[in-house]
Design a protein around this motif. Structure first.
Motif, PDB file in Angstrom:
ATOM      1  N   TRP A  51       0.854  -1.180   0.000  1.00 20.69           N
ATOM      2  CA  TRP A  51       0.000   0.000   0.000  1.00 20.69           C
ATOM      3  C   TRP A  51       0.891   1.230   0.000  1.00 20.69           C
ATOM      4  O   TRP A  51       1.861   1.297   0.753  1.00 20.69           O
ATOM      5  CB  TRP A  51      -0.874   0.057   1.254  1.00 20.69           C
ATOM      6  N   ASP A  52       0.564   2.204  -0.845  1.00 19.75           N
ATOM      7  CA  ASP A  52       1.241   3.490  -0.850  1.00 19.75           C
ATOM      8  C   ASP A  52       0.184   4.582  -0.815  1.00 19.75           C
ATOM      9  O   ASP A  52      -0.840   4.478  -1.509  1.00 19.75           O
ATOM     10  CB  ASP A  52       2.082   3.673  -2.119  1.00 19.75           C
ATOM     11  N   THR A  53       0.435   5.625  -0.042  1.00 16.17           N
ATOM     12  CA  THR A  53      -0.482   6.750  -0.058  1.00 16.17           C
ATOM     13  C   THR A  53      -0.324   7.500  -1.378  1.00 16.17           C
ATOM     14  O   THR A  53       0.712   7.412  -2.046  1.00 16.17           O
ATOM     15  CB  THR A  53      -0.193   7.719   1.109  1.00 16.17           C
ATOM     16  N   VAL A  54      -1.353   8.240  -1.737  1.00 13.75           N
ATOM     17  CA  VAL A  54      -1.300   9.070  -2.939  1.00 13.75           C
ATOM     18  C   VAL A  54      -0.095  10.006  -2.856  1.00 13.75           C
ATOM     19  O   VAL A  54       0.637  10.184  -3.835  1.00 13.75           O
ATOM     20  CB  VAL A  54      -2.621   9.855  -3.106  1.00 13.75           C
ATOM     21  N   GLU A  55       0.141  10.568  -1.668  1.00 18.09           N
ATOM     22  CA  GLU A  55       1.263  11.493  -1.493  1.00 18.09           C
ATOM     23  C   GLU A  55       2.601  10.812  -1.780  1.00 18.09           C
ATOM     24  O   GLU A  55       3.497  11.402  -2.383  1.00 18.09           O
ATOM     25  CB  GLU A  55       1.260  12.070  -0.070  1.00 18.09           C
ATOM     26  N   THR A  56       2.746   9.570  -1.353  1.00 20.26           N
ATOM     27  CA  THR A  56       3.987   8.844  -1.601  1.00 20.26           C
ATOM     28  C   THR A  56       4.208   8.650  -3.095  1.00 20.26           C
ATOM     29  O   THR A  56       5.302   8.891  -3.609  1.00 20.26           O
ATOM     30  CB  THR A  56       3.969   7.476  -0.887  1.00 20.26           C
ATOM     31  N   VAL A  57       3.179   8.224  -3.789  1.00 19.86           N
ATOM     32  CA  VAL A  57       3.308   8.008  -5.232  1.00 19.86           C
ATOM     33  C   VAL A  57       3.629   9.320  -5.940  1.00 19.86           C
ATOM     34  O   VAL A  57       4.488   9.370  -6.817  1.00 19.86           O
ATOM     35  CB  VAL A  57       2.038   7.339  -5.798  1.00 19.86           C
ATOM     36  N   ARG A  58       2.969  10.372  -5.531  1.00 18.68           N
ATOM     37  CA  ARG A  58       3.225  11.668  -6.179  1.00 18.68           C
ATOM     38  C   ARG A  58       4.599  12.235  -5.823  1.00 18.68           C
ATOM     39  O   ARG A  58       5.093  13.119  -6.514  1.00 18.68           O
ATOM     40  CB  ARG A  58       2.115  12.652  -5.828  1.00 18.68           C
ATOM     41  N   SER A  59       5.255  11.709  -4.790  1.00 14.44           N
ATOM     42  CA  SER A  59       6.603  12.178  -4.461  1.00 14.44           C
ATOM     43  C   SER A  59       7.609  11.774  -5.538  1.00 14.44           C
ATOM     44  O   SER A  59       8.624  12.439  -5.711  1.00 14.44           O
ATOM     45  CB  SER A  59       7.045  11.650  -3.091  1.00 14.44           C
ATOM     46  N   PHE A  60       7.339  10.676  -6.251  1.00 13.29           N
ATOM     47  CA  PHE A  60       8.238  10.273  -7.341  1.00 13.29           C
ATOM     48  C   PHE A  60       7.562  10.334  -8.708  1.00 13.29           C
ATOM     49  O   PHE A  60       8.217  10.190  -9.733  1.00 13.29           O
ATOM     50  CB  PHE A  60       8.843   8.878  -7.097  1.00 13.29           C
TER      51      PHE A  60
END
Length: 131
Positions: A51-60
């Motif tokens: 699981w990844d938060t939306v914020e984590t995915v948008r960080s890269f």
């Protein structure tokens, strides 16, 4: 070398809500994971669910957007028997999760039902009809 399937990842709006749902389905996820931006669980057979938060995915990937056109994936959980399919579906829906398909006897020989996780991913519940 041939690539091998090793991990299935979900992007979630609310980590705590998503992990709470999957704990209900028997995944062993520690409470402290609720506050993490990335969580992984090892599954039988060596596959991992992440699981990844939306914020984590948008960080890269700053331009990341959710898939369009409905749920992009579905996961399936085996239940002990047809009554467990019915009971699990009923409990999840009773606790506020969205029922997608009420339990039915599928032509392929299984009791089957579908609920949606907090992010709208379809989660199937199934058991053999003869078992």
């Amino acid at each position: 070398m041939t690539p091998r399937f090793a991990l299935l990842g979900l992007v979630v709006a609310d980590m705590s809500a998503s992990l709470a749902f999957y704990r209900r389905l028997g995944l062993d996820l520690p409470a402290e994971a609720d506050a993490q931006p990335h969580v992984e669980a090892s599954l039988p057979g060596g596959l991992r669910l992440a699981w990844d938060t939306v914020e984590t995915v948008r960080s890269f990937d700053p331009d990341w957007t959710p898939p369009r056109g409905g749920p992009g994936i579905s996961l399936a959980f085996a239940c002990d028997d047809p009554a467990a399919v019915d009971g699990t579906f009923s409990t999840l829906v009773g606790d506020g999760y969205r029922g997608v398909h009420e339990p039915w006897d599928a032509f392929w020989g299984q009791r089957y039902a579908t609920v949606a996780d907090p992010d709208g991913n379809h989660v199937d519940l199934f058991a053999p009809l003869d078992g």
